[in-house]
Design an enzyme around this catalytic site. Structure first.
Site, PDB file in Angstrom:
ATOM      1  N   ASP A  53       0.830  -1.214   0.000  1.00  0.00           N
ATOM      2  CA  ASP A  53       0.000   0.000   0.000  1.00  0.00           C
ATOM      3  C   ASP A  53       0.862   1.261   0.000  1.00  0.00           C
ATOM      4  O   ASP A  53       0.336   2.376   0.055  1.00  0.00           O
ATOM      5  CB  ASP A  53      -0.987  -0.004   1.180  1.00  0.00           C
ATOM      6  CG  ASP A  53      -0.289   0.167   2.527  1.00  0.00           C
ATOM      7  OD1 ASP A  53       0.967   0.155   2.585  1.00  0.00           O
ATOM      8  OD2 ASP A  53      -1.008   0.299   3.538  1.00  0.00           O
ATOM      9  N   LEU A  54       2.180   1.069  -0.051  1.00  0.00           N
ATOM     10  CA  LEU A  54       3.145   2.184  -0.095  1.00  0.00           C
ATOM     11  C   LEU A  54       3.003   3.129   1.100  1.00  0.00           C
ATOM     12  O   LEU A  54       3.353   4.301   1.017  1.00  0.00           O
ATOM     13  CB  LEU A  54       3.050   2.953  -1.423  1.00  0.00           C
ATOM     14  CG  LEU A  54       3.293   2.112  -2.680  1.00  0.00           C
ATOM     15  CD1 LEU A  54       3.233   2.989  -3.934  1.00  0.00           C
ATOM     16  CD2 LEU A  54       4.650   1.398  -2.620  1.00  0.00           C
ATOM     17  N   LEU A 102       5.050 -10.266   4.245  1.00  0.00           N
ATOM     18  CA  LEU A 102       6.008  -9.334   4.847  1.00  0.00           C
ATOM     19  C   LEU A 102       5.368  -8.002   5.233  1.00  0.00           C
ATOM     20  O   LEU A 102       5.990  -7.218   5.962  1.00  0.00           O
ATOM     21  CB  LEU A 102       7.150  -9.054   3.837  1.00  0.00           C
ATOM     22  CG  LEU A 102       8.362  -9.987   3.837  1.00  0.00           C
ATOM     23  CD1 LEU A 102       7.981 -11.452   3.734  1.00  0.00           C
ATOM     24  CD2 LEU A 102       9.294  -9.631   2.683  1.00  0.00           C
ATOM     25  N   ALA A 103       4.180  -7.725   4.713  1.00  0.00           N
ATOM     26  CA  ALA A 103       3.553  -6.428   5.000  1.00  0.00           C
ATOM     27  C   ALA A 103       3.366  -6.292   6.500  1.00  0.00           C
ATOM     28  O   ALA A 103       2.916  -7.216   7.168  1.00  0.00           O
ATOM     29  CB  ALA A 103       2.206  -6.318   4.294  1.00  0.00           C
ATOM     30  N   ALA A 104       3.736  -5.143   7.019  1.00  0.00           N
ATOM     31  CA  ALA A 104       3.581  -4.925   8.460  1.00  0.00           C
ATOM     32  C   ALA A 104       3.573  -3.446   8.748  1.00  0.00           C
ATOM     33  O   ALA A 104       4.129  -2.636   7.992  1.00  0.00           O
ATOM     34  CB  ALA A 104       4.728  -5.584   9.223  1.00  0.00           C
ATOM     35  N   TYR A 172       3.811  -3.442  18.675  1.00  0.00           N
ATOM     36  CA  TYR A 172       4.408  -4.148  17.528  1.00  0.00           C
ATOM     37  C   TYR A 172       4.896  -5.537  17.935  1.00  0.00           C
ATOM     38  O   TYR A 172       4.659  -6.524  17.247  1.00  0.00           O
ATOM     39  CB  TYR A 172       5.568  -3.313  16.969  1.00  0.00           C
ATOM     40  CG  TYR A 172       6.383  -3.994  15.884  1.00  0.00           C
ATOM     41  CD1 TYR A 172       5.937  -4.038  14.572  1.00  0.00           C
ATOM     42  CD2 TYR A 172       7.627  -4.577  16.168  1.00  0.00           C
ATOM     43  CE1 TYR A 172       6.685  -4.651  13.571  1.00  0.00           C
ATOM     44  CE2 TYR A 172       8.390  -5.186  15.181  1.00  0.00           C
ATOM     45  CZ  TYR A 172       7.912  -5.216  13.882  1.00  0.00           C
ATOM     46  OH  TYR A 172       8.656  -5.828  12.892  1.00  0.00           O
ATOM     47  N   VAL A 215      18.119   1.620  12.842  1.00  0.00           N
ATOM     48  CA  VAL A 215      19.251   2.480  13.158  1.00  0.00           C
ATOM     49  C   VAL A 215      20.237   2.624  11.987  1.00  0.00           C
ATOM     50  O   VAL A 215      20.776   3.714  11.755  1.00  0.00           O
ATOM     51  CB  VAL A 215      19.954   1.979  14.445  1.00  0.00           C
ATOM     52  CG1 VAL A 215      20.448   0.550  14.320  1.00  0.00           C
ATOM     53  CG2 VAL A 215      21.093   2.874  14.857  1.00  0.00           C
ATOM     54  N   ILE A 231      22.688   8.406  19.775  1.00  0.00           N
ATOM     55  CA  ILE A 231      22.743   7.130  20.498  1.00  0.00           C
ATOM     56  C   ILE A 231      21.687   7.197  21.599  1.00  0.00           C
ATOM     57  O   ILE A 231      21.794   8.018  22.514  1.00  0.00           O
ATOM     58  CB  ILE A 231      24.129   6.923  21.146  1.00  0.00           C
ATOM     59  CG1 ILE A 231      25.247   7.032  20.105  1.00  0.00           C
ATOM     60  CG2 ILE A 231      24.200   5.613  21.902  1.00  0.00           C
ATOM     61  CD1 ILE A 231      25.404   5.842  19.203  1.00  0.00           C
ATOM     62  N   ASP A 304      18.987  -4.989  26.260  1.00  0.00           N
ATOM     63  CA  ASP A 304      20.393  -4.577  26.305  1.00  0.00           C
ATOM     64  C   ASP A 304      21.229  -5.303  25.266  1.00  0.00           C
ATOM     65  O   ASP A 304      22.075  -4.713  24.609  1.00  0.00           O
ATOM     66  CB  ASP A 304      20.978  -4.863  27.699  1.00  0.00           C
ATOM     67  CG  ASP A 304      20.477  -3.846  28.705  1.00  0.00           C
ATOM     68  OD1 ASP A 304      20.158  -2.715  28.280  1.00  0.00           O
ATOM     69  OD2 ASP A 304      20.372  -4.189  29.893  1.00  0.00           O
TER      70      ASP A 304
HETATM   71  N1  LIG Z   1      13.661  -4.982   9.162  1.00  0.00           N
HETATM   72  C1  LIG Z   1      13.829  -5.675  10.264  1.00  0.00           C
HETATM   73  O1  LIG Z   1      14.789  -5.470  11.012  1.00  0.00           O
HETATM   74  C2  LIG Z   1      12.854  -6.757  10.644  1.00  0.00           C
HETATM   75  C3  LIG Z   1      13.140  -7.561  11.763  1.00  0.00           C
HETATM   76  C4  LIG Z   1      12.220  -8.529  12.126  1.00  0.00           C
HETATM   77  C5  LIG Z   1      11.064  -8.711  11.374  1.00  0.00           C
HETATM   78  N2  LIG Z   1      10.807  -7.923  10.308  1.00  0.00           N
HETATM   79  C6  LIG Z   1       9.558  -8.128   9.570  1.00  0.00           C
HETATM   80  O2  LIG Z   1       9.841  -8.311   8.199  1.00  0.00           O
HETATM   81  C7  LIG Z   1       8.813  -7.739   7.404  1.00  0.00           C
HETATM   82  C8  LIG Z   1       9.401  -6.786   6.388  1.00  0.00           C
HETATM   83  O3  LIG Z   1      10.184  -5.821   7.067  1.00  0.00           O
HETATM   84  P1  LIG Z   1      10.883  -4.613   6.308  1.00  0.00           P
HETATM   85  O4  LIG Z   1      12.080  -4.245   7.077  1.00  0.00           O
HETATM   86  O5  LIG Z   1      11.010  -4.920   4.870  1.00  0.00           O
HETATM   87  O6  LIG Z   1       9.801  -3.496   6.568  1.00  0.00           O
HETATM   88  P2  LIG Z   1       9.253  -2.392   5.604  1.00  0.00           P
HETATM   89  O7  LIG Z   1       8.484  -1.431   6.423  1.00  0.00           O
HETATM   90  O8  LIG Z   1      10.379  -1.875   4.765  1.00  0.00           O
HETATM   91  O9  LIG Z   1       8.274  -3.218   4.676  1.00  0.00           O
HETATM   92  C9  LIG Z   1       6.942  -3.447   4.979  1.00  0.00           C
HETATM   93  C10 LIG Z   1       6.126  -3.023   3.787  1.00  0.00           C
HETATM   94  O10 LIG Z   1       4.764  -3.268   4.079  1.00  0.00           O
HETATM   95  C11 LIG Z   1       4.013  -2.220   3.490  1.00  0.00           C
HETATM   96  N3  LIG Z   1       2.739  -2.157   4.169  1.00  0.00           N
HETATM   97  C12 LIG Z   1       2.452  -1.636   5.385  1.00  0.00           C
HETATM   98  N4  LIG Z   1       1.138  -1.771   5.649  1.00  0.00           N
HETATM   99  C13 LIG Z   1       0.604  -2.427   4.600  1.00  0.00           C
HETATM  100  C14 LIG Z   1      -0.710  -2.859   4.283  1.00  0.00           C
HETATM  101  N5  LIG Z   1      -1.723  -2.641   5.119  1.00  0.00           N
HETATM  102  N6  LIG Z   1      -0.919  -3.514   3.119  1.00  0.00           N
HETATM  103  C15 LIG Z   1       0.110  -3.716   2.250  1.00  0.00           C
HETATM  104  N7  LIG Z   1       1.360  -3.311   2.482  1.00  0.00           N
HETATM  105  C16 LIG Z   1       1.604  -2.675   3.648  1.00  0.00           C
HETATM  106  C17 LIG Z   1       4.859  -0.968   3.662  1.00  0.00           C
HETATM  107  O11 LIG Z   1       4.519   0.059   2.733  1.00  0.00           O
HETATM  108  C18 LIG Z   1       6.253  -1.542   3.435  1.00  0.00           C
HETATM  109  O12 LIG Z   1       6.637  -1.439   2.081  1.00  0.00           O
HETATM  110  C19 LIG Z   1       7.845  -7.094   8.381  1.00  0.00           C
HETATM  111  O13 LIG Z   1       6.778  -7.986   8.575  1.00  0.00           O
HETATM  112  C20 LIG Z   1       8.641  -6.930   9.649  1.00  0.00           C
HETATM  113  O14 LIG Z   1       7.815  -6.961  10.773  1.00  0.00           O
HETATM  114  C21 LIG Z   1      11.682  -6.945   9.905  1.00  0.00           C
END
Ligand SMILES: NC(=O)c1ccc[n+]([C@@H]2O[C@H](COP(=O)([O-])OP(=O)(O)OC[C@H]3O[C@@H](n4cnc5c(N)ncnc54)[C@H](O)[C@@H]3O)[C@@H](O)[C@H]2O)c1
Length: 349
Positions: A53-54, A102-104, A172, A215, A231, A304
């Site tokens: 959904d960007l 992966l969407a979140a 989250y 980070v 930091i 930590d």
């Molecule tokens: N990046 C990390 O360090 C990390 C660590 C653990 C888990 N994760 C998990 O991995 C997955 C991907 O992480 P990422 O780092 O690529 O995150 P990200 O935020 O870059 O990617 C998530 C994507 O989901 C899209 N999105 C959000 N809501 C949406 C919706 N309702 N419908 C469709 N798309 C939607 C966002 O626009 C984004 O492009 C996530 O589920 C995240 O929880 C990431």
């Protein structure tokens, strides 16, 4: 007859299992999603349906829509939400064999400020993707869980998959665990073949910096602008930073190996890095002389140290992280340099 796929399978054999198939990636324009889409296209997937959904990413992050590109022709981008029935129907119409969810709503601070949006996307959105996957009888669902979340702050190191806690610090973290619980329900009750990949502090090309981002991209962003790196703690805290290419390799294995269905598996580097050391490396790589600035620790940030056990990933998946931290940081910096203009226009602070 070729040998059945197993942890001993080579990357080429894993890639071949995607050849000619359709895969759906939700959250496809994000850091991990964009790299995964590229890898699926390179593996020879017939079609990659990229749903996003960007809300937290940019379309330019997806594999480039080149004039002739043998890859992008097979990428179908759907601008829509996992909460939207019409978008989901469109995403599942090509009958994907593999679904990578992966969407979140990302991530801790964002969820503290917007807990209902977090629950909607990470809870209800995950439920809807699982339900659509069940209805479409997909071969495999890989859920991107978060090892940074589900173990809480009290688990012994290294973090192992069988540790369970109810002591989580942010919405989250709660909803990433909730997603896992829904995966278990769909696996146990509906026999949906689901794998829960627990990812740790992913970094690399494809993560656009911003207020709610991790980070490493934010450090590069500020360092390139000659700013001191903030930091939020003592700098002694550690994280298990994992290069996105290694994560993608692990996800591809989760998608096709038969013996991992129903499992939760850490995907990490297995190495602890101090935040102070990370900051020093970013400043050195970018030639930033502005140093560091100390900020108050965020109240929800109670971790930590973080270091994952990757024994299970090694034995069940044949997963092996290959990118050492300095190489991963250099690749990230190269991406920042190559996308300087787009990042400057897209960073959300
Ligand atoms: N990046 C990390 O360090 C990390 C660590 C653990 C888990 N994760 C998990 O991995 C997955 C991907 O992480 P990422 O780092 O690529 O995150 P990200 O935020 O870059 O990617 C998530 C994507 O989901 C899209 N999105 C959000 N809501 C949406 C919706 N309702 N419908 C469709 N798309 C939607 C966002 O626009 C984004 O492009 C996530 O589920 C995240 O929880 C990431």
């Amino acid at each position: 007859m070729p040998d059945p796929l197993g942890p001993q399978s080579t990357d080429a054999e894993i890639a071949a299992a995607y050849r000619g198939h359709t895969a759906l990636v939700t959250g496809a324009a994000g850091c991990i999603g964009s790299n995964l889409c590229r890898a699926l296209l390179e593996a020879g997937a017939a079609r990659v349906v990229a749903l996003d959904d960007l809300s937290a990413a940019e379309k330019w992050n997806l594999p480039a829509p080149t004039k002739s590109g043998p890859t992008s022709d097979r990428l179908e981008f759907i601008h829509g939400s996992v909460l939207d029935a019409k978008a989901l129907a469109q995403a599942f119409a090509p009958k994907p064999a593999f679904v990578f969810h992966l969407a979140a709503f990302f991530a801790n601070q964002n969820s503290v400020e917007h807990p209902e949006d977090d629950l909607r996307v990470n809870g209800l959105g995950t439920l809807r993707v699982l339900e659509a996957s069940r209805a479409a009888s997909v071969q495999r669902v890989v859920y991107a869980s978060s090892g940074c979340s589900v173990y809480g702050a009290r688990a012994p190191l290294p973090l192992k998959e069988d540790f369970v806690t109810l002591h989580l610090d942010t919405p989250y973290q709660i909803t990433k665990l909730l997603g896992e619980l829904y995966c278990n329900f769909f696996g146990n009750y509906h026999h949906l073949p689901v794998v829960r990949a627990r990812l740790f502090n992913v970094y690399g090309p494809g993560e656009i910096p911003g207020r709610y981002r991790n980070v490493i991209p934010n450090f590069f962003y500020w360092a390139q602008r000659g700013q001191p790196l903030p930091i939020t703690g003592s700098g002694e805290e550690t994280r298990d930073f994992t290069f996105v290419g290694d994560i993608v390799g692990g996800l591809l294995r989760c998608g096709v190996l038969p013996q991992v269905v129903g499992e939760a598996i850490n995907l990490a580097s297995g190495v602890e890095t101090r935040i102070g050391d990370l900051a020093a490396q970013v400043n050195a790589l970018t030639g930033n002389s502005a140093g560091l600035k100390q900020l108050e620790r965020r109240r929800w940030d109670t971790h930590d140290r973080r270091r994952a056990s990757i024994d299970k990933a090694r034995s069940l998946l044949g997963y092996e992280p290959r990118t050492d931290f300095p190489s991963g940081l250099r690749a990230t910096l190269a991406w920042f340099q190559n996308h300087h203009k787009e990042i400057a226009a897209s960073a959300r602070f």
